[in-house]
Motif scaffolding. Sequence first.
Motif, mmCIF file in Angstrom:
data_model
loop_
_atom_site.group_PDB
_atom_site.id
_atom_site.type_symbol
_atom_site.label_atom_id
_atom_site.label_comp_id
_atom_site.label_asym_id
_atom_site.label_seq_id
_atom_site.Cartn_x
_atom_site.Cartn_y
_atom_site.Cartn_z
ATOM 1 N N VAL A 83 0.839 -1.203 0.000
ATOM 2 C CA VAL A 83 0.000 0.000 0.000
ATOM 3 C C VAL A 83 0.871 1.248 0.000
ATOM 4 N N THR A 84 1.927 1.224 0.783
ATOM 5 C CA THR A 84 2.830 2.371 0.842
ATOM 6 C C THR A 84 3.500 2.614 -0.502
ATOM 7 N N GLN A 85 3.936 1.537 -1.154
ATOM 8 C CA GLN A 85 4.577 1.681 -2.471
ATOM 9 C C GLN A 85 3.582 2.223 -3.503
ATOM 10 N N GLU A 86 2.346 1.728 -3.469
ATOM 11 C CA GLU A 86 1.326 2.239 -4.388
ATOM 12 C C GLU A 86 1.051 3.712 -4.136
ATOM 13 N N ALA A 87 0.938 4.070 -2.869
ATOM 14 C CA ALA A 87 0.674 5.470 -2.528
ATOM 15 C C ALA A 87 1.837 6.357 -2.968
ATOM 16 N N ALA A 88 3.065 5.882 -2.771
ATOM 17 C CA ALA A 88 4.231 6.661 -3.187
ATOM 18 C C ALA A 88 4.242 6.830 -4.701
ATOM 19 N N GLY A 89 3.884 5.781 -5.435
ATOM 20 C CA GLY A 89 3.796 5.875 -6.890
ATOM 21 C C GLY A 89 2.731 6.869 -7.324
ATOM 22 N N ASP A 90 1.587 6.847 -6.638
ATOM 23 C CA ASP A 90 0.515 7.795 -6.956
ATOM 24 C C ASP A 90 0.960 9.229 -6.703
ATOM 25 N N VAL A 91 1.648 9.446 -5.587
ATOM 26 C CA VAL A 91 2.137 10.792 -5.265
ATOM 27 C C VAL A 91 3.150 11.242 -6.310
ATOM 28 N N LYS A 92 4.026 10.337 -6.705
ATOM 29 C CA LYS A 92 5.043 10.661 -7.717
ATOM 30 C C LYS A 92 4.376 11.032 -9.037
ATOM 31 N N ASP A 93 3.380 10.238 -9.455
ATOM 32 C CA ASP A 93 2.666 10.529 -10.696
ATOM 33 C C ASP A 93 1.948 11.877 -10.629
ATOM 34 N N THR A 94 1.302 12.135 -9.513
ATOM 35 C CA THR A 94 0.593 13.402 -9.349
ATOM 36 C C THR A 94 1.564 14.574 -9.378
ATOM 37 N N ALA A 95 2.709 14.420 -8.732
ATOM 38 C CA ALA A 95 3.710 15.493 -8.730
ATOM 39 C C ALA A 95 4.248 15.724 -10.142
ATOM 40 N N ALA A 96 4.451 14.649 -10.893
ATOM 41 C CA ALA A 96 4.947 14.788 -12.271
ATOM 42 C C ALA A 96 3.909 15.496 -13.137
ATOM 43 N N GLN A 97 2.653 15.143 -12.970
ATOM 44 C CA GLN A 97 1.584 15.804 -13.728
ATOM 45 C C GLN A 97 1.515 17.290 -13.375
ATOM 46 N N ALA A 98 1.621 17.592 -12.087
ATOM 47 C CA ALA A 98 1.581 18.992 -11.657
ATOM 48 C C ALA A 98 2.773 19.758 -12.223
ATOM 49 N N ALA A 99 3.942 19.138 -12.248
ATOM 50 C CA ALA A 99 5.131 19.796 -12.798
ATOM 51 C C ALA A 99 4.944 20.070 -14.288
ATOM 52 N N ARG A 100 4.388 19.084 -15.026
ATOM 53 C CA ARG A 100 4.151 19.293 -16.460
ATOM 54 C C ARG A 100 3.135 20.409 -16.684
ATOM 55 N N ALA A 101 2.067 20.419 -15.882
ATOM 56 C CA ALA A 101 1.048 21.456 -16.025
ATOM 57 C C ALA A 101 1.639 22.829 -15.721
ATOM 58 N N THR A 102 2.473 22.914 -14.694
ATOM 59 C CA THR A 102 3.103 24.184 -14.339
ATOM 60 C C THR A 102 4.056 24.629 -15.444
#
Length: 135
Positions: A83-102
Amino acid sequence: MTSPNRPATPCSRRPTWRSQTQGNPLAAGLVAFGAGLLAASMVPASRTERQKAAELMHSDALEPVKQAATESAQHLKEGAKEVTQEAAGDVKDTAAQAARATQDEARGQGGRVTEQARDSGRSVADEARHRSGPG
């Protein structure tokens, strides 16, 4: 009980534990169990009880329980790790999307600023030509 002519007194309106548990045997049983547990905890363990508890702790009788608890803890640990690894992957993906949008927004704003600067430069040049007169 109060009569219709006499007002109820505070004592007659207050329910007693008997009236509260009447018709509810489960509540009565829980109250009795709690009272028994409290009384048992106040009485010190006898020598025989202490001796039997020590024997049980040193015997192999608790081994299956220890093993089951260890296995359960291992399963919980593995599940939590996944669960922790999945959550970390989700956070990483969300951060990457936010960086691309910015980054995209910054590029867009930079293009707008550049275009506005060009328009302002043209306007200033046109105004300078008009003030200086023809030719």
